[in-house]
Design a protein around this motif. Structure first.
Motif, short mmCIF file in Angstrom:
data_model
loop_
_atom_site.label_atom_id
_atom_site.label_comp_id
_atom_site.label_asym_id
_atom_site.label_seq_id
_atom_site.Cartn_x
_atom_site.Cartn_y
_atom_site.Cartn_z
N ARG A 126 47.85 -6.93 52.67
CA ARG A 126 47.81 -5.69 53.46
C ARG A 126 46.37 -5.25 53.69
N CYS A 167 50.89 3.27 59.96
CA CYS A 167 50.00 4.03 59.09
C CYS A 167 49.56 3.21 57.89
N GLY A 168 50.49 2.41 57.36
CA GLY A 168 50.20 1.65 56.16
C GLY A 168 49.48 0.34 56.37
N TRP A 169 49.51 -0.17 57.60
CA TRP A 169 48.98 -1.52 57.82
C TRP A 169 47.84 -1.61 58.82
N GLU A 225 42.23 5.11 51.49
CA GLU A 225 42.62 4.27 50.36
C GLU A 225 41.40 3.78 49.59
N ARG A 249 45.76 9.53 50.14
CA ARG A 249 46.01 9.72 51.58
C ARG A 249 46.33 11.18 51.95
N CYS A 288 54.09 4.69 44.56
CA CYS A 288 54.06 5.09 45.97
C CYS A 288 52.84 5.94 46.29
N ILE A 346 55.19 4.74 54.56
CA ILE A 346 54.28 3.96 55.39
C ILE A 346 54.51 2.46 55.23
N CYS A 368 54.12 0.34 52.81
CA CYS A 368 53.04 -0.43 52.20
C CYS A 368 53.57 -1.56 51.32
#
Length: 299
Positions: A5, A96-98, A107, A203, A244, A260, A262
């Motif tokens: 990721r 959003c997560g990737w 992060e 975040r 999380c 998101i 992840c």
């Protein structure tokens, strides 16, 4: 999976910010790639940006609607709205997560050793207010004598824009220092707030302020790619709660608008096959799950 990721996030930063001639041009890229919508929050005015920001484009569309109607130019903005809708329907907050550059920045900041504090859940509702007011209502309603509004979120709030465009452009074009006023320093203060907050909380901008995250979150339940909760395999160990980054209790709210995707809950916490990835209704891990698994949808 976390390493993968991070590689995808880093690669995407360079894909949407691929114009490295800006030290010579001292200006933003205006080439043919600028018609491409960046899925994540990436400022149009970043000197390296080769794409446009969906939030900025939506505000530009709305702030000019009244002027367009008065002058007889009927621009519906289907490309902007359609791009955002397709991205939301396909991926939701997976984006959003990737692939969001500012998500990656937060992060990395959170890895700095410090006291770690939770984000109060009540603050997560603020981003919907920013979406409704600063992205939609204010640009559409608060107009000047010519019938033109302003990109409120970009102009007064967005810390990603300050980091990617505001600061670099002042360094590239020193003459801009003469135009610096309270708006610039206000946004520097907002950026500093989120930088410090990101160190102690995971975040915070994504969870409390980002209108794009709020928009994508509306699609989380019915998006094409999402996480699936397999209740028969869940032991209620709550390991997914602890990993999380968005503070979600996945076994309780599997299709939360905060998720998101992840995959930390699936790859770092759950050892019982209670969480899998679903694409268009098909679980990628069906063969590894019991034949009589039960899929639970969030009520």
């Amino acid at each position: 999976m976390e390493a993968v990721r991070k590689m995808v996030q880093t690669l995407w930063v360079f894909l949407v910010n691929g114009f490295w001639g800006f030290p010579l041009t001292r200006n933003i890229y205006q080439g043919p790639l600028k018609v491409i919508c960046s899925p994540g929050l990436n400022c149009y005015s970043c000197p390296a940006s080769t794409t446009y920001c969906p939030l900025g484009s939506l505000q530009q569309l709305l702030l000019g609607i009244r002027f367009s109607l008065e002058t007889g130019n009927y621009y519906l903005g289907t490309f902007v709205v359609g791009s955002m809708g397709l991205l939301g329907a396909a991926f939701g907050r997976f984006i959003c997560g990737w692939v969001c550059p500012f998500g990656l920045v937060q992060e990395l900041l959170h890895k700095i050793p410090s006291v770690k504090l939770p984000v109060p859940k009540i603050l997560t509702w603020l981003k919907y207010g920013f979406l409704a007011l600063f992205v939609v209502i204010f640009p559409l309603v608060l107009v000047d004598e010519f019938g033109l509004g302003a990109p409120w979120f970009c102009k007064y709030v967005c810390p990603a824009g300050t980091l990617e465009a505001g600061i670099p452009m002042v360094l590239l074009q020193p003459d801009l220092k003469q135009t610096i006023g309270w708006i610039y320093w206000n946004k520097i203060g907002i950026l500093a707030l989120f930088v410090i907050w990101s160190i102690v909380s995971s975040r915070p901008f994504c969870r409390t302020t980002c209108p794009l995250g709020a928009f994508y979150g509306l699609f989380n339940r019915h998006r094409l790619i999402r996480l699936q909760f397999n209740a028969e395999n869940c032991t209620q160990c709550k390991a997914c709660h602890r990993v999380c980054p968005m503070g979600i209790h996945f076994n309780e709210t599997p299709h939360s608008p905060e998720c998101i995707s992840c995959l930390r809950c699936m790859t770092q916490a759950c050892n019982f096959g209670a969480i899998s990835v679903e694409v268009a209704g098909y679980s990628l891990l069906d063969d590894a799950l019991p034949a009589k698994k039960k899929t639970v949808e969030n009520p």
